[in-house]
Design a protein around this motif. Sequence first.
Motif, mmCIF file in Angstrom:
data_model
loop_
_atom_site.group_PDB
_atom_site.id
_atom_site.type_symbol
_atom_site.label_atom_id
_atom_site.label_comp_id
_atom_site.label_asym_id
_atom_site.label_seq_id
_atom_site.Cartn_x
_atom_site.Cartn_y
_atom_site.Cartn_z
ATOM 1 N N CYS A 183 19.674 13.591 25.208
ATOM 2 C CA CYS A 183 19.083 12.585 24.325
ATOM 3 C C CYS A 183 17.595 12.848 24.144
ATOM 4 O O CYS A 183 16.877 13.106 25.113
ATOM 5 C CB CYS A 183 19.303 11.187 24.903
ATOM 6 N N ILE A 184 17.143 12.791 22.895
ATOM 7 C CA ILE A 184 15.721 12.869 22.571
ATOM 8 C C ILE A 184 15.311 11.537 21.965
ATOM 9 O O ILE A 184 15.984 11.015 21.065
ATOM 10 C CB ILE A 184 15.425 14.001 21.574
ATOM 11 N N TYR A 185 14.230 10.976 22.477
ATOM 12 C CA TYR A 185 13.611 9.822 21.814
ATOM 13 C C TYR A 185 12.183 10.212 21.486
ATOM 14 O O TYR A 185 11.465 10.734 22.346
ATOM 15 C CB TYR A 185 13.598 8.576 22.701
ATOM 16 N N ILE A 186 11.754 9.981 20.250
ATOM 17 C CA ILE A 186 10.361 10.218 19.902
ATOM 18 C C ILE A 186 9.823 9.055 19.081
ATOM 19 O O ILE A 186 10.553 8.403 18.324
ATOM 20 C CB ILE A 186 10.153 11.543 19.121
ATOM 21 N N PHE A 244 16.879 9.872 18.734
ATOM 22 C CA PHE A 244 16.405 8.600 18.198
ATOM 23 C C PHE A 244 14.962 8.806 17.764
ATOM 24 O O PHE A 244 14.142 9.312 18.534
ATOM 25 C CB PHE A 244 16.452 7.493 19.255
ATOM 26 N N ILE A 245 14.626 8.389 16.536
ATOM 27 C CA ILE A 245 13.272 8.557 16.011
ATOM 28 C C ILE A 245 12.759 7.214 15.524
ATOM 29 O O ILE A 245 13.291 6.649 14.556
ATOM 30 C CB ILE A 245 13.233 9.568 14.851
ATOM 31 N N SER A 246 11.727 6.683 16.178
ATOM 32 C CA SER A 246 11.092 5.453 15.702
ATOM 33 C C SER A 246 10.208 5.782 14.503
ATOM 34 O O SER A 246 9.472 6.765 14.508
ATOM 35 C CB SER A 246 10.246 4.827 16.818
ATOM 36 N N SER A 269 5.111 11.629 23.890
ATOM 37 C CA SER A 269 5.288 10.758 25.050
ATOM 38 C C SER A 269 4.367 9.554 25.076
ATOM 39 O O SER A 269 4.741 8.505 25.598
ATOM 40 C CB SER A 269 5.079 11.591 26.326
ATOM 41 N N GLY A 270 3.150 9.671 24.549
ATOM 42 C CA GLY A 270 2.235 8.539 24.552
ATOM 43 C C GLY A 270 1.946 8.043 25.956
ATOM 44 O O GLY A 270 1.494 8.783 26.828
#
Length: 630
Positions: free
Chosen positions: A123-126, A199-201, A427-428
Motif C-alpha cells: 500500500c502507498i499513501y501520499i 491512495f492519493i489525497s 511523508s511530511g
Amino acid sequence: MNHLKMKSTDLTQVNINKIAELFPNVITEARDEQGKIKRAIDFDLLRQELSDYLVEGEKERYQLTWPGKKEAILHANVPIDKTLLPVKQDSVNWDITQNIYIEGDNFKVLKLLQESYLNKVKCIYIDPPYNTGKDFIYIDDYKVPLEEYLEDSGQIDDDRNRLFQNTESNGRFHSDWLSEMYPRIKIARDLLREDGLIFISIDDNEMTNMKKLCDELFGASNFVANLIWANKEGGGGSDSKYFRVKHEYILCYAKSIESLVIKGVGISNEDRYTMQDEYVKRRGKYYLQKLNQASIQYSSSLDYPISAPDGTLLYPAIGGKQACWRWSEAKVKWGQENGFIVMKKDSQGDWQVYSKQYMNVDNNDKPIVRTNRPLGLIEEYSSTQASKKLESLFNAKVFDYSKPHELIHYLLSLATEENDIVLDFFSGSATTAHAVMQLNAEDQGNRRFIMVQLPEKTTETSEAYKAGYVTICEIGKERIRRAAKKIKEETGANIDYGFRVYRLDSSNMKDIYYTPDRLGQMNLDDMASNIKEDRTGEDLLIQVMLECGLELSLPMESKVIEGKTVHYVAGNSLIACFDDEVSESVIKKIAEDQPLRVVFRDSSFRDDSARINVEELFKLLSPSTEIQVL
C-alpha cells in the motif's frame, strides 16, 4: 568477476530489451550525448507493428498531455548515480527494526528503491502538494523556463509576443505540477505488488489532472474509487467563493484490480433485533431482509405462495408488479423450521416475509464476522482535530495541515495485512508511520513503513524552528519517536517501534568510476582510488545492497577476520569486504560461508594473479556464489 554499476537501473534500456524480445526488427542504433553507440527503437516501425492499418504520421487521439511530458517520461527512465547513507545517530533500534525513514528528494529516492522494493509494497499513501499556490513544489532540474514553456506550448509568436494571456494557475503551474508527479507515480507503481494499491489525497485544484494521470499510468480499468473525505468540522470551509467546501478527495488505484482485496467494515450490533427466543440465545442479534426483491432476475421457480400465520397466501409481487422470492421453496421451509424466517405486518397491515441475517453466525451456525463494503464517503477524522492532536504530542504547533493519523489508520485497515509494507514518499510529519504503528499495536501486526521526505527547511519565524526543528525531516523523525512512546504506554503492545534513517547523497564512487575514459584528465590523487575518501565500509555496503536488490531493513553484521572488516547482510545473502589486499585465508573463510553474493574492491587483490586465485577458490568452495567488484 563483474563490476557493479553503482547507479540506479536504466529503465529505458530495460524497456528496449523487452521490446526487442517481441519485435527485434524495430531495434536500431543511435549515438548518446557522449557519442557512444547504444541500442534504440525505430518508433515508426514499432507503431506499424502495433497497428492493423497503415500508419502515416501523427493522428489526433484522446490523451493527457502538457509541455514537458516527454521530458518527464525520459526523466523517469534515466539512471542516477546517487546513494543512501546510513544515519545511525538519528535511528531507533537500528539492529532490529524493519522500518525505514529516508531524507531526500523523493524522486531520486524512488529510483534507488526500484531494485530492492520492486513488486513488494502492498500500500502507498501520499499527500502530495495540492498546487494551490501556497504549497511547496519540487524544483526538478528538467523543468523549462517560463519563456521556453510559452514557446513550446504555442503561446508566443515568432516575434516573442504573447498570443493570449495565461496565468500560472491556468497553464504553466499545472504543467510543472504534472511534470513533478508523473515520474514519481510512474516509478511508485512498479514498487507495488500485484495486489497492491495507492491512495492519493488531493483537492479540487488538481483532482481531475491527477485522475487522468493515474488513468494513464495504472490504466483506467484499475481505478478503484474516488473517496470523499469531509475534512472540516462545523461551519468551516471557505475554499470556494460561492459554496462552503468541506471536503477533499482520496483517489484509489490498484496495480491489478483483479488481484485487489478491500476488507469490509464491521456491521454494528446496535439497534438489532433481540427477541428472546431459543435462536437468539444461541446465535445472538440479527437484522431482517425482505425475502421478495423486484431487482432479482425473475424465475418462475421462485414465484410461489407462502402461507402467513392467518392462512393468507403471500406472493412475491411488489406493487402489483412481477417479482420473486430470494429463496427457493425448500429453503423457506428449512428457514421456518430453523428460525431464519419471520413474517409480520407492515404499517399498512399487509403481511411481509423476512429472512433473518444473524450477526455472529452463518446459516450453519458457524461463527462469522459480517462486514459491509466501506462507504466512499468518509465523514470522520477532521483536519482540525488532527492539528490539535499533533500540537498536543509536541507541546507546540510544529506542522501545518497534517492529515489525521486516524484517517490513514482507517485506509490501511481496509487494504493491508499484518506483514505488509506501507510506503509514503510525501511523508511530511510522518502521519503514515504513526498510523502504521497504531494499527500494529491494535492487531499485533508487523506492518513495515518506508517514509520519504525532502529535508525542507522550516521558516525561522515558525514555532517549529523556535522549538529546534530546522527541517521537516526533524519533525517527522521526532513525531515517530513520540508517537511510539505514547502508543507503547497506552497499549503495552510488543511491536516494532524503531526505524532506520538513511539520507540521500552523491554516490560513494568518484567520477572516474563512471567515466574511466577520462582518466587522462584526472590528477594522480584521484587515480589512487575510485571511492571517495570520506565514505565508510557501511556506506559502500548500502549502495551495494541497493544495486543487488536487497531490502534496507535486512539485518546487517560486521566481523573482523584477521584484521579485515567483513560485512554480512541477512546471513549469507551478501558478504562484502572493502579492505585493501585481502589475504587468501580471509577469502577462504568468506567462501566457506557460501554467500549468494560476495563483493570486493579492485584494491582487495594485490594483482591479477590474486584475482584469478579468488575466482578459483570460490569455484572450489562455493561455486554458486556471484562474485562482483567495485
